[in-house]
Design a protein around this motif. Structure first.
Motif, PDB file in Angstrom:
ATOM      1  N   ARG A   4       0.821  -1.277   0.049  1.00 19.56           N
ATOM      2  CA  ARG A   4      -0.095  -0.087  -0.088  1.00 19.56           C
ATOM      3  C   ARG A   4       0.887   1.338   0.204  1.00 19.56           C
ATOM      4  NH1 ARG A   4      -3.779  -0.666  -2.388  1.00 19.56           N
ATOM      5  NH2 ARG A   4      -4.789   1.077  -1.574  1.00 19.56           N
ATOM      6  N   ASN A   5       2.014   1.158   0.637  1.00 23.59           N
ATOM      7  CA  ASN A   5       2.686   2.359   0.535  1.00 23.59           C
ATOM      8  C   ASN A   5       4.290   2.229  -0.296  1.00 23.59           C
ATOM      9  OD1 ASN A   5       1.086   3.747   2.420  1.00 23.59           O
ATOM     10  ND2 ASN A   5       1.892   2.639   4.072  1.00 23.59           N
ATOM     11  N   LEU A   6       4.808   2.829  -0.936  1.00 21.85           N
ATOM     12  CA  LEU A   6       5.752   2.801  -1.884  1.00 21.85           C
ATOM     13  C   LEU A   6       6.910   4.075  -1.791  1.00 21.85           C
ATOM     14  CD1 LEU A   6       6.944   0.839  -4.116  1.00 21.85           C
ATOM     15  CD2 LEU A   6       5.714   2.207  -5.652  1.00 21.85           C
ATOM     16  N   ILE A   7       8.013   3.665  -1.667  1.00 22.24           N
ATOM     17  CA  ILE A   7       9.197   4.571  -1.755  1.00 22.24           C
ATOM     18  C   ILE A   7      10.316   4.099  -3.198  1.00 22.24           C
ATOM     19  CG2 ILE A   7      11.218   5.469  -0.965  1.00 22.24           C
ATOM     20  CD1 ILE A   7      10.132   5.063   1.833  1.00 22.24           C
ATOM     21  N   ALA A   8      10.169   5.014  -4.206  1.00 21.30           N
ATOM     22  CA  ALA A   8      10.684   4.611  -5.290  1.00 21.30           C
ATOM     23  C   ALA A   8      11.762   5.555  -5.318  1.00 21.30           C
ATOM     24  CB  ALA A   8       9.827   4.679  -6.579  1.00 21.30           C
ATOM     25  N   ARG A   9      13.234   5.189  -5.817  1.00 22.16           N
ATOM     26  CA  ARG A   9      14.284   5.994  -5.693  1.00 22.16           C
ATOM     27  C   ARG A   9      14.867   6.151  -7.474  1.00 22.16           C
ATOM     28  NH1 ARG A   9      14.768   3.478  -0.998  1.00 22.16           N
ATOM     29  NH2 ARG A   9      14.703   4.646   0.783  1.00 22.16           N
ATOM     30  N   SER A  10      15.086   7.304  -7.888  1.00 21.31           N
ATOM     31  CA  SER A  10      15.800   7.171  -9.198  1.00 21.31           C
ATOM     32  C   SER A  10      16.770   8.318  -9.315  1.00 21.31           C
ATOM     33  CB  SER A  10      14.769   7.707 -10.064  1.00 21.31           C
ATOM     34  OG  SER A  10      15.065   7.927 -11.289  1.00 21.31           O
ATOM     35  N   ASP A  11      17.823   8.008 -10.033  1.00 16.62           N
ATOM     36  CA  ASP A  11      18.868   9.233  -9.987  1.00 16.62           C
ATOM     37  C   ASP A  11      18.563  10.022 -11.306  1.00 16.62           C
ATOM     38  OD1 ASP A  11      19.222   7.627 -12.400  1.00 16.62           O
ATOM     39  OD2 ASP A  11      21.455   7.245 -11.926  1.00 16.62           O
ATOM     40  N   SER A  12      17.270   9.990 -11.730  1.00 19.77           N
ATOM     41  CA  SER A  12      16.900  10.866 -12.779  1.00 19.77           C
ATOM     42  C   SER A  12      16.115  12.216 -12.233  1.00 19.77           C
ATOM     43  CB  SER A  12      16.287  10.238 -13.876  1.00 19.77           C
ATOM     44  OG  SER A  12      15.709  11.165 -14.686  1.00 19.77           O
ATOM     45  N   GLU A  13      16.868  13.417 -11.980  1.00 17.47           N
ATOM     46  CA  GLU A  13      15.983  14.466 -11.370  1.00 17.47           C
ATOM     47  C   GLU A  13      14.797  14.987 -12.104  1.00 17.47           C
ATOM     48  OE1 GLU A  13      17.206  18.760  -9.335  1.00 17.47           O
ATOM     49  OE2 GLU A  13      18.703  17.539 -10.204  1.00 17.47           O
ATOM     50  N   LEU A  14      15.144  14.682 -13.459  1.00 22.23           N
ATOM     51  CA  LEU A  14      13.974  15.219 -14.625  1.00 22.23           C
ATOM     52  C   LEU A  14      12.648  14.048 -14.151  1.00 22.23           C
ATOM     53  CD1 LEU A  14      12.938  16.550 -17.056  1.00 22.23           C
ATOM     54  CD2 LEU A  14      13.737  14.628 -18.436  1.00 22.23           C
ATOM     55  N   VAL A  15      12.884  12.799 -14.329  1.00 21.76           N
ATOM     56  CA  VAL A  15      11.823  11.907 -14.043  1.00 21.76           C
ATOM     57  C   VAL A  15      10.986  12.306 -12.823  1.00 21.76           C
ATOM     58  CG1 VAL A  15      11.400   9.576 -13.768  1.00 21.76           C
ATOM     59  CG2 VAL A  15      12.697  10.199 -15.539  1.00 21.76           C
ATOM     60  N   VAL A  16      11.999  12.266 -11.722  1.00 15.33           N
ATOM     61  CA  VAL A  16      11.290  12.618 -10.305  1.00 15.33           C
ATOM     62  C   VAL A  16      10.732  13.836 -10.217  1.00 15.33           C
ATOM     63  CG1 VAL A  16      11.911  13.173  -7.901  1.00 15.33           C
ATOM     64  CG2 VAL A  16      13.402  11.383  -9.116  1.00 15.33           C
ATOM     65  N   ASN A  17      11.212  14.951 -10.890  1.00 13.27           N
ATOM     66  CA  ASN A  17      10.200  16.279 -10.827  1.00 13.27           C
ATOM     67  C   ASN A  17       8.632  16.014 -11.789  1.00 13.27           C
ATOM     68  OD1 ASN A  17      11.702  17.710  -9.194  1.00 13.27           O
ATOM     69  ND2 ASN A  17      13.344  17.971 -10.608  1.00 13.27           N
ATOM     70  N   GLN A  18       9.131  15.411 -12.996  1.00 11.73           N
ATOM     71  CA  GLN A  18       7.842  15.296 -13.775  1.00 11.73           C
ATOM     72  C   GLN A  18       6.850  14.512 -13.044  1.00 11.73           C
ATOM     73  OE1 GLN A  18       9.208  13.300 -17.273  1.00 11.73           O
ATOM     74  NE2 GLN A  18       9.598  15.293 -18.315  1.00 11.73           N
ATOM     75  N   VAL A  19       7.102  13.325 -12.159  1.00 12.53           N
ATOM     76  CA  VAL A  19       6.220  12.510 -11.620  1.00 12.53           C
ATOM     77  C   VAL A  19       5.733  13.242 -10.404  1.00 12.53           C
ATOM     78  CG1 VAL A  19       5.955  10.411 -10.264  1.00 12.53           C
ATOM     79  CG2 VAL A  19       7.157  10.372 -12.376  1.00 12.53           C
ATOM     80  N   ASN A  20       6.520  13.949  -9.692  1.00 13.57           N
ATOM     81  CA  ASN A  20       6.209  14.835  -8.674  1.00 13.57           C
ATOM     82  C   ASN A  20       5.301  16.215  -8.873  1.00 13.57           C
ATOM     83  OD1 ASN A  20       7.132  12.927  -6.699  1.00 13.57           O
ATOM     84  ND2 ASN A  20       8.982  13.832  -6.440  1.00 13.57           N
ATOM     85  N   GLY A  21       5.321  16.376 -10.082  1.00 16.47           N
ATOM     86  CA  GLY A  21       4.531  17.460 -10.609  1.00 16.47           C
ATOM     87  C   GLY A  21       5.352  18.893 -10.700  1.00 16.47           C
TER      88      GLY A  21
END
Length: 181
Positions: A4-21
């Protein structure tokens, strides 16, 4: 798996910022990927996407460097898979059929959801026993099995799609094995 709770990590700042809005996806393909991620995020109670600096992600960084080098000795030490087809579907326009199709799951779903049984006593009894082997999870019908995971029930169209995808993956794998020999 029931996560139910998920923590995902990525080294792509672009992807993280796009997903987080924080950033907007540019281009139709990136928008499709973003919509796919947002649809998957909706299945969880809480999702946190974190950016990991590349210098703190040494394993992935080393693997990326090895994959980008053209030395045969290094390339043979790790399996590489070239993604020839995007993992997201192409934009498709589908015609909506107003009349629902009667498929093999219809009676089972009607019985599990509403308790609806056929008029014929023999068919009603058979459906009652048959439906006991099925369960609905996240609005999807699954068949229970002994000592095995739940088996997802699919209609004919989805079954054909699955078979085509399995065949495509099998061919890609066999071509990849032949390429590495």
């Amino acid at each position: 798996m029931g996560v139910r709770n998920l923590i995902a990590r990525s080294d792509s700042e672009l992807v993280v910022n796009q997903v987080n809005g924080g950033l907007q996806a540019r281009g139709p393909r990136m928008e499709l990927y973003l919509r796919c991620v947002q649809r998957l995020i909706g299945r969880f109670k809480e999702v946190r996407l974190e950016c990991v600096p590349r210098e703190k992600n040494s394993n992935a960084n080393a693997l990326a460097k090895m994959g980008s080098q053209q030395e045969a000795m290094l390339l043979g030490s790790i399996p590489l898979e070239i993604q020839e087809v995007p993992s997201i579907p192409e934009l498709r326009v589908m015609q909506v059929d107003e009349s629902p199709k009667e498929i093999w799951m219809t009676l089972i779903l009607a019985y599990i959801h509403k308790g609806t049984l056929p008029e014929d006593k023999f068919k009603a009894r058979r459906l009652h026993y048959q439906a006991a082997r099925y369960v609905i999870y996240d609005e999807i019908l699954y068949k229970r099995g002994f000592n095995q995971p739940l088996l997802r029930c699919v209609d004919e169209e989805e079954g054909n799609y699955i078979l085509r995808e399995v065949q495509r993956e099998f061919l890609a794998i066999t071509r990849g094995v032949a390429r590495w020999k």
